[in-house]
Design an enzyme around this catalytic site. Structure first.
Site, short mmCIF file in Angstrom:
data_model
loop_
_atom_site.label_atom_id
_atom_site.label_comp_id
_atom_site.label_asym_id
_atom_site.label_seq_id
_atom_site.Cartn_x
_atom_site.Cartn_y
_atom_site.Cartn_z
N LYS A 1 2.64 -4.85 -13.96
CA LYS A 1 2.58 -5.16 -15.39
C LYS A 1 2.70 -6.66 -15.64
CE LYS A 1 4.53 -0.73 -16.95
NZ LYS A 1 5.67 -0.06 -17.59
N GLY B 1 -5.04 0.21 2.50
CA GLY B 1 -4.85 -0.13 3.91
C GLY B 1 -3.84 0.71 4.65
N LYS B 2 -3.62 1.95 4.22
CA LYS B 2 -2.64 2.79 4.91
C LYS B 2 -3.05 3.08 6.35
CE LYS B 2 -2.95 6.07 1.81
NZ LYS B 2 -3.86 5.43 0.86
N THR B 3 -4.32 3.41 6.53
CA THR B 3 -4.83 3.73 7.87
C THR B 3 -4.81 2.50 8.76
OG1 THR B 3 -6.25 5.42 6.90
CG2 THR B 3 -6.76 4.72 9.13
N SER C 1 7.16 4.18 -21.33
CA SER C 1 7.41 2.74 -21.35
C SER C 1 6.80 2.03 -22.56
CB SER C 1 6.89 2.09 -20.06
OG SER C 1 5.50 2.25 -19.95
N GLY D 1 0.39 5.97 -1.08
CA GLY D 1 -0.13 5.00 -2.04
C GLY D 1 -1.55 5.33 -2.42
N PRO D 2 -2.12 4.60 -3.38
CA PRO D 2 -3.49 4.87 -3.84
C PRO D 2 -4.51 4.59 -2.74
CG PRO D 2 -2.49 3.02 -5.02
CD PRO D 2 -1.46 3.52 -4.09
N PRO D 3 -5.74 5.10 -2.90
CA PRO D 3 -6.78 4.87 -1.89
C PRO D 3 -7.14 3.40 -1.76
CG PRO D 3 -7.40 6.62 -3.44
CD PRO D 3 -6.19 5.95 -4.00
N GLY D 4 -7.53 3.02 -0.54
CA GLY D 4 -8.09 1.68 -0.33
C GLY D 4 -7.10 0.55 -0.17
#
Length: 773
Positions: free
Chosen positions: A723, A362-364, A680, A357-360
């Site tokens: 969206k 909460g993956k870590t 889209s 997923g994108p940075p920031g």
């Protein structure tokens, strides 16, 4: 009942355990059972004769007639000796062979009815055959006596000089310790040829057993002697070195003791012991001794066979995930499934998760929560920018400055062989002339191979199969396919504004207040202020910048409180600009009134969803089509499809069929500096074209998204959750989405679903009917 004299056929019976008496044989036995002692004592008071017969099974304590052999020996008691503990030692001499016809149990003694039978049959035998058997028995008996040095040499000489088959049989049989069942077989046999044949067979078998036993004993003795010798030598060496004041050998001895206690396979242990032997022979100041010592210290520091014993509590795990992370419902469900499997089967292999997923977002921190829920040690290995394969596998220990790879270093740091290892930023691995570290990761993450992972520095296999590996990535496309194939991908979506609000209120603000030494009563940030910070000061998928803005407010408030300018500070929406400066971002552009040729489209970006008004202007011209706004190739193709479709429905909406030759069409997407691409926007372009060419207005409270085909079919799109959230924030009332995206509404926030009207479009006709006035 009194026993008759020796001519009688009734005798007190003695059951022998593991012994067989023979005629002419003098032997002694211990009488401990009550019936045996009574039989001996009464026989002594009578004529002194007893019937000795062997038990079939030694374990039987109270034998009956069925437990005894039929053939025994009538013997004369020569002497009895009473020993302590009610044991009587009896010396007897066999008189003749007898066969038991019946046995009577008198309660305290056994009486046997016997008949005398000849010891040897009188049938003639072949002299040559007898001579051959005599020689064979003598040879075997000579080998037999070699195992018993205490046997008198006179006995062996007497046996070797004997030529009579009967006397040879008795001399050998009486002085051989063969199995009592074999001896009973010999007693029951009367033919001397068969007796000698059986004796040779039984004695040869006994010799083979003795030879094998002797060989095993010799090997055992040699092994023990060698071990004792080494032990004594090492002890002597250690004591000598202690006396000389040299601690080097003592250190080597300690290393060796630690290696012996390690829970590793024998082959690896032998290798490490060889290294200690090499170390012992080297001068302590030599470079090679330093290398070996460093190597052994590193190997011994690893957690060989050390495992955590905590059990996973599903309720606790769910509580931890909910307390530490807001939203991410699907991600939490998958992680709880992962933990449930580990609860039922702790030894499961191959469960490797990749959080993408994108940075920031909460993956870590999610990985840290998983380790906490599992009760495992948590170790983070950062892979960003790693370009040397040796960073993963380690260096050969012969190189200067060699060290183990990051995986082994993580195991040493964890202190257990089953930690949870986070391989952070696995998509940032690089490759160059020093090798491809992603290829080295293949073995680490393959459950079929990592049970014997070999680090180049450690050299002996280490079991990684009990460790739990979780990886993180921003761009899955950068992960090599073989590596990605070993992982289960869990995609973490960007946070919506609603989620960011709750994260800020429930997690970020309390955290920053604590870090800045503030109490909740000293600084209060109103809900509308949080909304403004999210809308005007951050534009991101995660919450890192949001946390920085909150930290900035806390710093400024701390300064005011420390200076004594205020005791309590409350920040509302109207105050945010004063504290954080002018707005960094504006709200999304949108069409706020019904217009011709302007349509609210919905787009997905890395920082969430956005409303993108698309503008179309039709001018008198020659059929040129201008497309502006940094649109990508896919969007340009969507524009061409839209033009073609509008030509096909021109009649229906009163559009001039020749517009493509008489009109110049300009399509523009605002914020032209921002690159845009994707299919889209197809329905948005078509609607704007129809509006501009038919001079009919488009509703400003409607937003739409969807890919189109040449025949007007609406195809599904991605990012519906983000969206629709963008449409909700801007006050849109109705959203048109492809009918195939209907199942995706489950992921949409409840607040959005409750405040928006959804139109499910199967064709462009459905879109135009709901959008064009």
């Amino acid at each position: 009942m009194e026993q008759n004299n020796k001519k009688s056929n009734t005798f007190y019976a003695v059951a022998l355990k593991g012994m067989v008496a023979y005629p002419k044989m003098v032997m002694h036995f211990d009488a401990a059972r009550e019936k045996t002692i009574n039989a001996v004592e009464r026989a002594v008071k009578g004529d002194g004769y007893v019937f000795l017969v062997a038990q079939e099974e030694i374990e039987v304590e109270k034998p009956t007639e069925k437990d005894l052999f039929k053939v025994g020996v009538v013997a004369e008691i020569k002497q009895i000796l009473k020993l302590p503990d009610n044991v009587v030692k009896v010396l007897v001499e066999g008189m003749y062979r007898a066969e038991m016809t019946s046995l009577t149990d008198e309660g305290d003694v056994l009486l046997a009815q016997v008949k005398r039978v000849p010891t040897y049959s009188r049938s003639k035998y072949n002299e040559l055959e007898a001579e051959a058997l005599v020689r064979t028995v003598k040879d075997i008996f000579e080998r037999y006596t070699s195992f018993f040095p205490k046997i008198p040499r006179e006995l062996l000489s007497a046996v070797m000089a004997q030529s009579n088959p009967v006397k040879l049989f008795e001399a050998v049989c009486f002085n051989s310790n063969i199995n009592y069942r074999d001896k009973q077989t010999l007693l029951e046999e009367t033919n001397i040829i068969r007796k000698l044949t059986l004796l040779a067979t039984f004695l040869a078998a006994e010799v083979e057993i003795l030879e094998l036993e002797n060989e095993i004993n010799e090997q055992t003795r040699m092994s023990i002697d060698k071990g004792q010798r080494e032990f004594y030598l090492r002890e002597q060496m250690r004591i000598i070195q202690e006396q000389l004041g040299d601690d080097e050998v003592d250190e080597v001895y300690e290393l060796r003791e630690k290696i012996i206690k390690l829970k590793i396979d024998e082959k690896s242990r032998d290798k490490l012991i060889r290294e200690t032997d090499r170390l012992a022979k080297l001068p302590s100041a030599s470079q090679e001794a330093f290398v070996i010592k460093n190597y052994l210290d590193t190997v011994l520091s690893l957690p060989w066979g050390k495992y955590t014993k905590t059990k996973i509590s599903m309720d606790k795990a769910e509580t931890i995930l909910d307390d530490e992370h807001y939203g991410l419902k699907k991600v939490k469900e998958r992680i709880l499934e992962f933990l449930a499997v580990h609860t039922l089967n702790p030894d499961i292999k191959g469960q490797i998760i990749c959080l993408a997923g994108p940075p920031g977002i909460g993956k870590t921190s999610i990985a840290r929560s998983i380790a906490k829920a599992m009760g495992r040690k948590y170790v983070r290995v950062s892979l960003g920018g790693v370009r040397d394969e040796a960073d993963i596998r380690g260096h050969r220990k012969t190189y200067v400055g060699a060290m183990p790879g990051r995986i082994m270093a993580a195991m040493e740091q964890a202190g257990t062989a089953d930690p949870m290892i986070l391989l952070d930023e696995i998509d940032k691995l690089c490759s160059d002339i020093k090798g491809d570290p992603s290829s080295a990761m293949l073995e680490v993450l393959d459950s079929e191979q990592n049970c014997a992972f070999r680090d180049h520095f450690i050299e002996v296999p280490f079991d990684l199969s009990k460790a739990v590996f979780i990886t993180t990535a921003n761009d899955v496309g950068n992960i090599p396919s073989p590596l990605l194939d070993r992982m289960e991908l869990i995609e973490l979506p960007s946070y919506t504004a609603e989620e960011k609000f709750h994260i800020a209120k429930d997690h970020l603000i309390p955290k920053q207040l604590g870090e800045h030494g503030l109490k909740g009563t000293q600084l209060k940030i109103a809900d509308d202020a949080i909304d403004d910070i999210i809308a005007y000061y951050t534009r991101e998928a995660g919450v890192r910048n949001l946390e920085r803005r909150i930290a900035s407010l806390c710093r400024k408030a701390a300064k005011k409180i420390a200076d004594g300018d205020a005791k309590r500070i409350s920040i509302k929406a109207k105050d945010v600009e004063k504290w954080l400066g002018v707005h960094k971002y504006t709200r999304d552009l949108s069409s706020d009134k019904d217009q011709v040729g302007v349509v609210n489209g919905l787009a997905w970006t890395a920082v969430g969803g956005t409303v993108m008004p698309l503008e179309v202007l039709a001018l008198e011209g020659t059929g040129k089509i201008e497309i502006t706004g940094s649109l990508g190739d896919v969007m340009k193709e969507s524009a061409k499809i839209a033009v073609t479709y509008v030509r096909s429905i021109a009649d229906k909406y009163g559009i001039d069929k020749e517009f493509f030759t008489k009109k110049d069409i300009h399509i523009h997407a605002p914020e032209g500096a921002v690159p845009k691409d994707g299919p889209s926007a197809g329905v948005t372009m078509t609607t704007a074209l129809v509006s501009a060419l038919s001079d009919r207005k488009v509703r400003s409270d409607v937003a739409m998204t969807g890919e189109i085909t040449l025949h007007g079919k609406v195809l599904p799109i991605g990012g519906l959750r983000e969206k629709t959230m963008a449409a909700y924030k801007l006050g849109i009332k109705k959203v048109i989405i492809p009918i195939d995206n209907k199942p995706d509404l489950e992921e949409v926030d409840d607040a959005v679903k409750n405040n928006l009207e959804f139109v499910f479009a199967e064709t462009l006709t459905n879109v135009l009917e709901n959008a064009i006035i």
